[in-house]
Scaffold this active site. Structure first.
Site, PDB file in Angstrom:
ATOM      1  N   LYS A  96     -37.903  56.094  25.698  1.00 29.25           N
ATOM      2  CA  LYS A  96     -38.598  54.950  26.285  1.00 29.25           C
ATOM      3  C   LYS A  96     -39.654  54.415  25.325  1.00 29.25           C
ATOM      4  O   LYS A  96     -40.427  55.216  24.806  1.00 29.25           O
ATOM      5  CB  LYS A  96     -39.268  55.419  27.575  1.00 29.25           C
ATOM      6  CG  LYS A  96     -40.061  54.368  28.296  1.00 29.25           C
ATOM      7  CD  LYS A  96     -40.762  55.004  29.450  1.00 29.25           C
ATOM      8  CE  LYS A  96     -41.672  53.950  30.067  1.00 29.25           C
ATOM      9  NZ  LYS A  96     -42.605  54.502  30.996  1.00 29.25           N
ATOM     10  N   LYS A 132     -41.472  59.454  24.879  1.00 29.10           N
ATOM     11  CA  LYS A 132     -42.093  58.250  25.416  1.00 29.10           C
ATOM     12  C   LYS A 132     -43.210  57.825  24.463  1.00 29.10           C
ATOM     13  O   LYS A 132     -44.109  58.603  24.165  1.00 29.10           O
ATOM     14  CB  LYS A 132     -42.648  58.529  26.807  1.00 29.10           C
ATOM     15  CG  LYS A 132     -43.447  57.365  27.374  1.00 29.10           C
ATOM     16  CD  LYS A 132     -43.812  57.603  28.820  1.00 29.10           C
ATOM     17  CE  LYS A 132     -44.731  56.517  29.331  1.00 29.10           C
ATOM     18  NZ  LYS A 132     -45.072  56.691  30.734  1.00 29.10           N
TER      19      LYS A 132
HETATM   20  C1  PBG Z   1     -46.426  55.898  33.520  1.00 32.86           C
HETATM   21  C2  PBG Z   1     -45.314  54.944  33.307  1.00 32.86           C
HETATM   22  C3  PBG Z   1     -45.381  53.753  32.594  1.00 32.86           C
HETATM   23  C4  PBG Z   1     -44.111  53.190  32.635  1.00 32.86           C
HETATM   24  C5  PBG Z   1     -43.306  54.041  33.371  1.00 32.86           C
HETATM   25  N1  PBG Z   1     -44.068  55.147  33.766  1.00 32.86           N
HETATM   26  C6  PBG Z   1     -46.520  53.054  31.976  1.00 32.86           C
HETATM   27  C7  PBG Z   1     -47.375  53.705  31.009  1.00 32.86           C
HETATM   28  O1  PBG Z   1     -47.072  54.768  30.467  1.00 32.86           O
HETATM   29  O2  PBG Z   1     -48.421  53.128  30.769  1.00 32.86           O
HETATM   30  C8  PBG Z   1     -43.727  51.913  31.979  1.00 32.86           C
HETATM   31  C9  PBG Z   1     -42.499  51.267  32.487  1.00 32.86           C
HETATM   32  C10 PBG Z   1     -42.342  49.850  32.082  1.00 32.86           C
HETATM   33  O3  PBG Z   1     -43.079  49.315  31.239  1.00 32.86           O
HETATM   34  O4  PBG Z   1     -41.427  49.227  32.622  1.00 32.86           O
HETATM   35  N2  PBG Z   1     -46.432  56.512  34.721  1.00 32.86           N
END
Ligand code: PBG
Length: 323
Positions: A248, A195
């Site tokens: 992601k 991520k």
């Molecule tokens: C964090 C989380 C995020 C997303 C999913 N889980 C945001 C982040 O890391 O700031 C992003 C998902 C999206 O942008 O659709 N719990």
């Protein structure tokens, strides 16, 4: 001398021909729709940067889940907006927290729909970071305890899969240990293994009200420049016991989806994140791009790169189109 003997256009001459030789097909069973559950009753609060997505109270979420199941969509990924936030993210691992109650309600009314829960603290901390802050940074090992408690409370509520998204080191192992010690040996872990600290999460932070109040997430989420490190993160999570992994965002990282597909034999998912969704929606709203085609082409590219399933805000319209 290949040409004029070889003419690849022969196989593109009609839709029936193209259909026969098509290599990648989308299936609603491989879509997972992220949902934002909020307190209250009868609430459907539009998320302005992600039309027509909305924050929904539990009762509205349950009704939505029946529709999602009827469309043959693979499952939902739940995010929670707690009543209140604090330094300890206590709403994240409360057995009566918003996600825990939502899971119980969905499992009661729509038992066969696969429910995945996002395991993270950023929606529950007053500062919006993903864990305990010590000296201005997220403390890794102290945060693991919260994550393990959250995952366990989700499993207890009936979650089919738990999905840690925080990027702390060792979280998969901490969660696996807690689940196994409490009889949840059969609850799989979908790890957001690679991520990235991405600008494309912008609209989500409005949706989940989880923007960090100071600094950013670069000390825990990955540097967008690093591919080898992504493979290392995936390998570590698999060693720790992850059953499935996620890349992601999706479209800016198709190379990594492909590389992961070639290297690892577990199910691989990709998250087409809020910014990817909102860019397409905004361009379409301006008449600059055809919405249906952009939606289907983006999803096809993610599947072609090697994703087995896709987390996408397009799950419903795409499933409707495929029906
Ligand atoms: C964090 C989380 C995020 C997303 C999913 N889980 C945001 C982040 O890391 O700031 C992003 C998902 C999206 O942008 O659709 N719990």
């Amino acid at each position: 001398m290949p040409f004029p003997i070889h003419r690849p256009r022969r196989l593109r001459s009609s839709e029936s021909m193209r259909r026969l030789v098509r290599e990648t097909r989308l299936d609603p069973a491989n879509f997972v729709l992220p949902l934002f559950v909020c307190p209250g009753e009868g609430v459907r609060r539009p998320i302005s940067s992600m039309p027509p997505q909305a924050q929904m109270s539990i009762d509205v979420t349950v009704a939505e889940c029946s529709e999602i199941e009827a469309l043959g969509i693979g499952g939902v990924m739940l995010f929670g907006l707690p009543e209140s936030k604090d330094e300890q993210a206590s709403g994240a691992y409360d057995d009566n927290g918003i996600v825990q109650r939502a899971v119980r309600a969905i499992k009661r009314e729509v038992p066969d729909l696969l429910v995945i829960t996002d395991v993270c603290n950023c929606e529950y901390t007053s500062h919006g970071h993903c864990g305990l802050i010590v000296n201005g940074d997220v403390d890794n090992d102290a945060t693991l305890e919260w994550l393990a408690k959250s995952a366990l409370s989700h499993a207890r509520a009936g979650a089919d899969v738990v999905a840690p998204s925080d990027m702390m080191d060792g979280r998969v192992s901490a969660i696996r240990t807690a689940l196994d010690a409490n009889g949840f040996t059969n609850t799989p872990i979908l790890s957001y293994a690679a991520k990235f600290a991405s600008v494309f999460y912008g609209p989500f932070r409005e949706a989940a009200e989880s923007a960090p109040q100071f600094g950013d997430r670069r000390s825990y989420q990955m540097d967008p420049a690093n591919a080898r490190e992504a493979m290392r993160e995936i390998a570590l999570d698999l060693e720790e016991g992850a059953d499935m992994i996620m890349i992601k965002p999706a479209m800016p990282y198709l190379d990594l989806i492909r590389e992961a597909r070639d290297r690892f034999d577990v199910p691989i998912s990709a998250y087409q994140v809020s910014g990817e969704y909102s860019m397409i929606m905004a361009a379409a709203a301006n008449g600059w791009i055809d919405l249906e085609r952009a939606m289907m082409e983006s999803l096809t590219s993610i599947k072609r790169a090697g994703a087995d399933f896709i987390l996408t805000y397009f799950a419903k319209p795409a499933a409707q189109l495929l029906a």
